[in-house]
Design an enzyme around this catalytic site. Structure first.
Site, PDB file in Angstrom:
ATOM      1  CB  SER A 152      -0.943  -0.069   1.280  1.00 44.76           C
ATOM      2  OG  SER A 152      -1.663  -1.239   1.323  1.00 44.76           O
ATOM      3  CG  ASP A 156       3.192 -10.837   8.978  1.00 46.16           C
ATOM      4  OD1 ASP A 156       2.514 -11.487   9.954  1.00 46.16           O
ATOM      5  OD2 ASP A 156       3.252 -10.930   7.873  1.00 46.16           O
ATOM      6  CD  GLU A 162       1.800 -17.432   7.189  1.00 45.02           C
ATOM      7  OE1 GLU A 162       1.171 -17.911   7.051  1.00 45.02           O
ATOM      8  OE2 GLU A 162       1.623 -16.100   7.422  1.00 45.02           O
ATOM      9  CD  GLN A 191      -6.676   1.362  38.092  1.00 49.55           C
ATOM     10  OE1 GLN A 191      -6.177   2.376  37.559  1.00 49.55           O
ATOM     11  NE2 GLN A 191      -7.361   1.371  39.232  1.00 49.55           N
TER      12      GLN A 191
END
Length: 681
Positions: A29, A74, A172, A585
């Protein structure tokens, strides 16, 4: 997008009066956006020639400015430590691995878990660091020629030490030295066939892309979005397109095409089997995490052990309130010490435990830690060795006696401002007590993030995630009821860090901090703004609003009082409630951010101690760095001398640094909520 598509895009931008674009996406992009910018003038010329636009229409739009924000789970973009979405994805992975751990432990099973990452092993590596995996496979650094034997050897040693579960993380895109794919099935067959382990495969798939954004990603995307607008306003026609990146803790601008090119170079280096080059092209943080993981996972590696005379007895102690990541830091320090031949010694229940219970029978508070003792601590909240706010000054004589009796050669402290104060007391009393003339290093761990010498404390991210999850639920209630304001009280001591970062992440209407305080004029102005805001809200935009107040922002204007004042002044136009999450918290399971940074910084602390092996007590007293605080400052990890911090940088009365890096972020909260403040002026 083909050229006809770019022509249509250029026409649409001109017709809508747009001369700048902020692009959020991956390298594809961003590359396309930069190409679009380079073609811009040619596209306008073609549109005029084709009579799609008039020359008068395009005249004000001669230049198109592009700024990139990197969105990628990623985390595969160069020149930035983190991309938007990466830590949220890591959170999904760690959450699922933590769930699987219960089954693996109860049935003494092995699990092979496949995660995303075709050309980048960041998710697999960080998941391995965060969950204490036994072995990881990443594209940038494939295992050696005999990886089957290497993996089986490490897992066998872990099993012989008494470990009941085995976890292997596979990216992967994992492959061997010859680029042959390493599949989860191949790993499973090895573990089942060669080691006889009951093994299962889990492929997490697109679960990694889902879920709510974590606190870090909300903060990162918000601050990068603000910086992107600033970059657009600063841009000139000849300014190269930038991406907005983050290095350690600093938001900065980097050349877009350089980042894209370096990212592509990683894939090319892997394809050409230049794995060292691929690692070098990743940021320095990635390489450090890999080394820290390999060192803390290795067991009984004789080549990594120091000579006998250089081995130390390193005491480890938690001081102050519990914080997420304390256990992960201690586990990493223990594993590193054992790999190097040192003896890690845990001091249970802080300095009071040391003084009062060191010689208890049958088990005292001073205990050597074995590998198996600490291995399961990586994802545990709280403090496994116990922590409290007691200080050495409660009994200097007994503290010094215990240091001598148990032959401590160095001290590793993990904690918040109390730990900082404890090291200050030990350092200042070295002249009187020779036992304190040893290397000492503090790893800041506190939800308040108020330790001088660092912009980030272990535990603060876990706290933010717990607080934001709480606020999301509150905001849902406020939105469902429409005209409702919730005033939420946050912890954080006398530092407004937690309140401000949480306000930034949830889109709060206002935030009240100890640094700024609360006045009647401030409250009156905010109530007027609430009236105006609710008067303008219509339909679906008629959502509720949140105000965050630090617990010490004012002694007079309490959380409940502010909520009551708003309700009274609203005159029925809207409602007001208050909420106090309290010790929720402090969080449960530590966040992946706190886990991975705890591991990296803990290893660095022990390495810093190792640099002072063999130095006499008198020489150490003269060395300002022999008592130091590790921290992240801007774009660097640094060690700061305790003497300088305590004299120059500490606001002792308010228990916080004199200069707090995040103060300017409060102005960002106000800008985004439309709340004018004196700070903005």
């Amino acid at each position: 997008m083909q050229r006809p598509g770019r022509l249509q895009a250029a026409k649409n931008l001109v017709l809508n009066g747009i001369d700048a674009l902020v692009i959020c996406g991956g390298d594809g992009s961003l590359t396309g956006a930069d190409t679009f910018r380079k073609e811009w003038q040619g596209l306008l010329k073609e549109l005029v020639e084709q009579k799609e636009l008039m020359s008068e229409q395009v005249e004000p739009f001669k230049h198109l400015n592009i700024v990139g924000l990197v969105g990628s789970i990623d985390n595969d973009m160069s020149l930035t430590d983190a991309t938007i979405g990466a830590y949220s994805s890591l959170s999904r992975i760690c959450q699922n691995v933590d769930y699987i751990d219960a089954t693996a432990f109860s049935h003494s099973r092995a699990f092979v878990i496949e995660v995303m990452g075709r050309h980048c092993g960041w998710l697999a590596l960080m998941a391995g660091v965060s969950t204490g995996a036994d072995f990881v496979f990443i594209p940038e650094k494939p295992p050696g020629e005999d990886w089957q034997q290497e993996m089986c050897s490490i897992i066998s040693k872990h099993r012989k030490l008494g470990k009941r579960k085995t976890t292997v993380i596979v990216a992967e895109g994992a492959h061997d030295m010859h680029l042959n794919k390493i599949s989860p099935t191949e790993v499973k067959d090895l573990l089942s066939g060669k080691l006889g382990l009951d093994t299962r495969i889990t492929t997490l798939g697109h679960v990694q892309r889902g879920g709510n954004a974590c606190a870090y990603d909300r903060m990162l995307s918000t601050l990068q979005g603000v910086e992107a607008v600033e970059a657009v306003l600063d841009a000139k026609p000849d300014t190269p397109s930038p991406i907005i990146s983050i290095i350690e803790n600093k938001i900065c601008r980097k050349p877009l095409m350089q980042a894209v090119q370096l990212t592509h170079n990683v894939a090319k280096a892997i394809e050409s089997k230049d794995f060292d080059g691929a690692m070098n092209l990743r940021d320095a943080e990635f390489a450090e995490y890999y080394k820290a993981y390999m060192t803390t996972t290795a067991t009984d590696q004789q080549n990594m052990r120091l000579p006998e005379k250089k081995r130390m007895r390193i005491a480890m102690i938690h001081v102050g309130a519990p914080a997420g990541g304390m256990n992960a830091a201690t586990r990493a320090a223990v594993a590193y010490c054992l790999t190097r031949g040192h003896t890690p010694v845990a001091i249970h229940n802080g300095f009071p435990g040391l003084c009062r219970h060191h010689d208890d029978e049958p088990l005292g508070s001073v205990r050597e830690i074995k590998w198996l003792d600490a291995d399961g601590w990586v994802n545990k909240g709280g403090s496994e060795i116990g922590t409290n706010r007691g200080l050495p000054s409660e009994d200097f004589d007994k503290t010094a006696y215990c240091f001598e009796r148990y032959k401590f050669d160095a001290l590793f402290l993990v904690g918040g401002f109390e730990a900082f104060t404890a090291m200050n007391e030990l350092r200042r009393n070295r002249d009187k007590y020779p036992a304190f003339r040893i290397p000492m290093v503090l790893l800041p761990a506190t939800i308040s993030n108020n330790v001088p010498g660092t912009e980030y404390s272990i535990g603060s991210d876990t706290c933010l995630n717990a607080l934001i999850e709480y606020c999301d639920a509150i905001k849902q209630s406020a939105s469902a009821s429409r005209r409702r304001v919730f005033v939420v009280e946050t912890q954080g001591g006398r530092s407004g860090y937690i309140a401000t970062l949480a306000a930034l992440s949830i889109g709060a209407f206002a935030v009240y901090t100890p640094e700024e305080g609360i006045s009647i004029k401030m409250l009156a102005r905010d109530i007027d703004l609430l009236r105006e805001s609710f008067a303008k809200d219509k339909g679906q935009s008629r959502a509720g609003k949140l105000i965050l107040r630090n617990e010490h922002a004012s002694e007079t204007y309490t959380t409940e009082l502010i909520a009551n004042m708003i309700r009274e002044e609203a005159k029925g136009r809207f409602e007001s409630r208050f909420a106090v999450p309290g010790h929720v918290q402090q969080g449960g399971t530590p966040s992946p951010m706190d886990r991975v940074r705890a591991v990296r910084l803990a290893v660095k602390c022990i390495q810093d101690i190792e640099e002072r092996i063999g130095i006499s007590g008198e020489e150490l007293t003269k060395d300002p760095m022999s008592a130091s605080v590790i921290g992240i400052r801007g774009a660097r990890v640094v060690f700061s001398p305790m003497a300088t911090l305590e004299e120059v940088e500490t606001h002792w009365k308010e228990r916080r640094p004199k200069d707090e890096f995040w103060l300017g972020l409060k102005g960002v909260v106000d800008v985004l909520s439309g709340r004018p403040t004196t700070m903005l002026n």
